[in-house]
Design a protein around this motif. Structure first.
Motif, PDB file in Angstrom:
ATOM      1  N   GLY A 182      -1.260   5.672  -7.444  1.00 18.70           N
ATOM      2  CA  GLY A 182      -2.090   6.672  -6.134  1.00 18.70           C
ATOM      3  C   GLY A 182      -1.570   6.095  -5.006  1.00 18.70           C
ATOM      4  O   GLY A 182      -2.398   6.181  -3.909  1.00 18.70           O
ATOM      5  N   ASP A 196       0.529  13.685  -7.606  1.00 21.60           N
ATOM      6  CA  ASP A 196      -0.536  13.417  -6.741  1.00 21.60           C
ATOM      7  C   ASP A 196       0.367  12.287  -6.830  1.00 21.60           C
ATOM      8  O   ASP A 196      -0.515  11.681  -5.494  1.00 21.60           O
ATOM      9  CB  ASP A 196      -1.554  12.947  -8.635  1.00 21.60           C
ATOM     10  N   LYS A 255       0.583  -0.956  -0.093  1.00 19.85           N
ATOM     11  CA  LYS A 255      -0.439   0.062   0.178  1.00 19.85           C
ATOM     12  C   LYS A 255       0.629   1.210   0.063  1.00 19.85           C
ATOM     13  O   LYS A 255      -0.252   2.411   0.062  1.00 19.85           O
ATOM     14  CB  LYS A 255      -1.184   0.066   1.729  1.00 19.85           C
ATOM     15  N   LYS A 278      -5.853   6.118   2.986  1.00 18.95           N
ATOM     16  CA  LYS A 278      -7.734   5.232   1.932  1.00 18.95           C
ATOM     17  C   LYS A 278      -8.191   4.282   2.839  1.00 18.95           C
ATOM     18  O   LYS A 278      -9.083   4.159   2.214  1.00 18.95           O
ATOM     19  CB  LYS A 278      -6.988   5.609  -0.045  1.00 18.95           C
ATOM     20  N   ASN A 298       1.067  17.748  -1.958  1.00 20.41           N
ATOM     21  CA  ASN A 298       1.025  16.352  -1.734  1.00 20.41           C
ATOM     22  C   ASN A 298       1.771  16.292  -0.739  1.00 20.41           C
ATOM     23  O   ASN A 298       2.683  14.728  -0.575  1.00 20.41           O
ATOM     24  CB  ASN A 298       1.318  16.564  -2.704  1.00 20.41           C
ATOM     25  N   GLN A 328       1.083  11.164  -3.242  1.00 22.38           N
ATOM     26  CA  GLN A 328       1.551  11.223  -1.626  1.00 22.38           C
ATOM     27  C   GLN A 328       3.001  10.971  -0.858  1.00 22.38           C
ATOM     28  O   GLN A 328       3.308   9.766  -1.216  1.00 22.38           O
ATOM     29  CB  GLN A 328       0.583  11.461  -0.581  1.00 22.38           C
ATOM     30  N   ARG A 377      -7.204   8.855   6.421  1.00 20.40           N
ATOM     31  CA  ARG A 377      -7.167   9.570   4.509  1.00 20.40           C
ATOM     32  C   ARG A 377      -5.829   9.419   4.007  1.00 20.40           C
ATOM     33  O   ARG A 377      -6.085   9.020   2.809  1.00 20.40           O
ATOM     34  CB  ARG A 377      -7.481  11.059   4.802  1.00 20.40           C
ATOM     35  N   GLU A 415     -10.587   4.772   4.554  1.00 21.79           N
ATOM     36  CA  GLU A 415     -12.554   4.789   4.543  1.00 21.79           C
ATOM     37  C   GLU A 415     -13.315   4.504   3.326  1.00 21.79           C
ATOM     38  O   GLU A 415     -12.528   4.932   2.440  1.00 21.79           O
ATOM     39  CB  GLU A 415     -12.786   6.736   4.982  1.00 21.79           C
TER      40      GLU A 415
END
Length: 288
Positions: free
Chosen positions: A149, A190, A120, A285, A215, A192, A282, A287
C-alpha cells in the motif's frame, strides 16, 4: 513524521552525495550538464539537507535514482537514506529507488527495504532508467509496492539530466510521457501513483490521466511555480485540488524559492494548505 509541527511537506528531494560509498566519478558529465541546465551545483550530504529542512520546519521525502543498468553509475545506497530517515523520523521519510531492470531481484530488494528498513515509497525515472513505465519487466517491483500500500513517484516530462549533452546523453524523453502511466494505474488501482513535475511538453496528458484515474497524483517539483502552465494551476484549484503535492526537487530548486513564488502563482488561498501539507499527510498516511 510529526506533521503537526511542520509548515509544509516537501515530497520530492534528492540524495546527491553518499557518505557510505567512495566517490564515483563515472558518468560525471551528466552532473556537469545538469549543473548548467539548472544553474546550480549544490551537492549537499543527506545530513546537510536534513539540517536545512529542520531549520525551516519543513518535512522532506528523500530518494535517489537507481539507474545502474542504463548509466553504469553506482547508486547511493537505499539503506543510507533509510537510516537517516529513522534517525530523523520527526521530519524525514525515506523512499527507495530500484532499477526496474533488476526484475525479481529488485522485487526482493523492495520487500527487504520495506520490511527491514522502513521505506515508505519508491521513485522511478523512466528516462534515466531507460524503460517504459508499462513494461512488464517492472511488474514484480510494482507488485511489492502495491501489496504494501505504498506510493510510487514517476518522473514525467522533460529531463534536465542529459540536457545539452551530445544526443542528450542517449536518454529518451519519450519514456517519460505521462500517458504511459495510464496502463500502470489500471493494472495497479490500489497503488498511489505520483507524476512528478509539470509534465512539459505533455501537461495536458498528465492532467487527463490524473483526472481520469483517482489513484494518480501530481507533484509540483522541478519548476518555479511562476512558470507553471495555466491549465496546471486551474486544475490544482479545482478538479485535482486534493491530489496536488508540494515538491521542490531540492537541491536543484530550494523550498525557499519555490514557496515564495507559490504565493504569487495564482493558487486559491483555500487550496494552498492542502498542496503544502494536507494532501501529503493523506498520501503518506501520517494521520492516526
Amino acid at each position: 513524521m510529526d506533521h503537526r509541527n511542520l509548515i509544509a511537506i516537501d515530497t520530492h528531494t534528492h540524495a546527491e552525495v553518499s557518505c557510505w560509498n567512495p566517490f564515483d566519478n563515472y558518468g560525471e558529465e551528466y552532473d556537469r550538464a545538469a549543473d548548467k541546465y539548472f544553474r546550480s551545483s549544490r551537492r549537499p550530504t543527506i545530513q546537510e539537507s536534513i539540517d536545512y529542512y529542520r531549520e525551516r520546519k519543513i518535512g522532506l521525502v528523500m530518494f535517489m535514482v537507481d539507474a545502474e543498468s542504463n548509466l553504469g553509475r553506482r547508486r547511493i545506497p537505499n539503506e543510507e537514506i533509510a537510516e537517516a530517515a529513522q534517525k530523523n523520523s520527526d521530519i524525514m521519510i525515506a523512499f527507495a529507488s530500484i532499477d526496474p531492470h533488476k526484475g525479481k531481484m529488485g522485487a526482493r530488494e523492495a520487500r527487504r527495504l520495506i520490511e527491514e528498513h522502513g521505506v515508505k515509497g519508491f521513485k522511478f525515472h523512466p528516462t534515466v532508467q531507460g524503460y517504459h513505465p508499462y513494461d512488464k519487466m517492472a511488474w514484480p517491483i510494482y507488485e511489492v509496492i502495491a501489496e504494501h500500500g505504498l506510493p510510487a513517484v514517476f518522473h514525467t516530462g522533460h529531463s534536465g539530466i542529459g540536457s545539452g549533452m551530445r544526443c542528450g546523453g542517449g536518454l529518451r524523453l519519450e519514456y517519460s510521457n505521462p500517458m504511459h502511466l495510464d496502463d500502470v494505474a489500471i493494472d495497479f488501482p490500489d497503488m498511489q501513483i505520483v507524476m512528478a513535475h509539470p509534465s512539459f511538453p505533455w501537461q495536458d496528458e498528465a492532467l487527463s490521466v490524473a483526472t481520469h484515474k483517482p489513484n494518480v497524483w501530481i507533484d509540483l517539483s522541478g519548476w518555479s511555480p511562476k512558470y507553471f502552465p495555466k491549465q496546471l494551476v486551474q486544475y490544482a484549484n479545482t478538479l485535482l485540488k486534493d491530489r496536488i503535492l508540494f515538491g521542490s526537487d531540492y537541491p536543484l530548486i530550494t523550498p525557499d524559492r519555490w514557496m515564495k513564488d507559490f504565493e504569487e502563482a495564482g493558487f486559491k488561498p483555500e487550496v494552498m494548505p492542502g498542496i503544502l501539507k494536507g494532501n501529503a499527510v493523506r498520501l503518506l498516511k501520517l494521520e492516526g
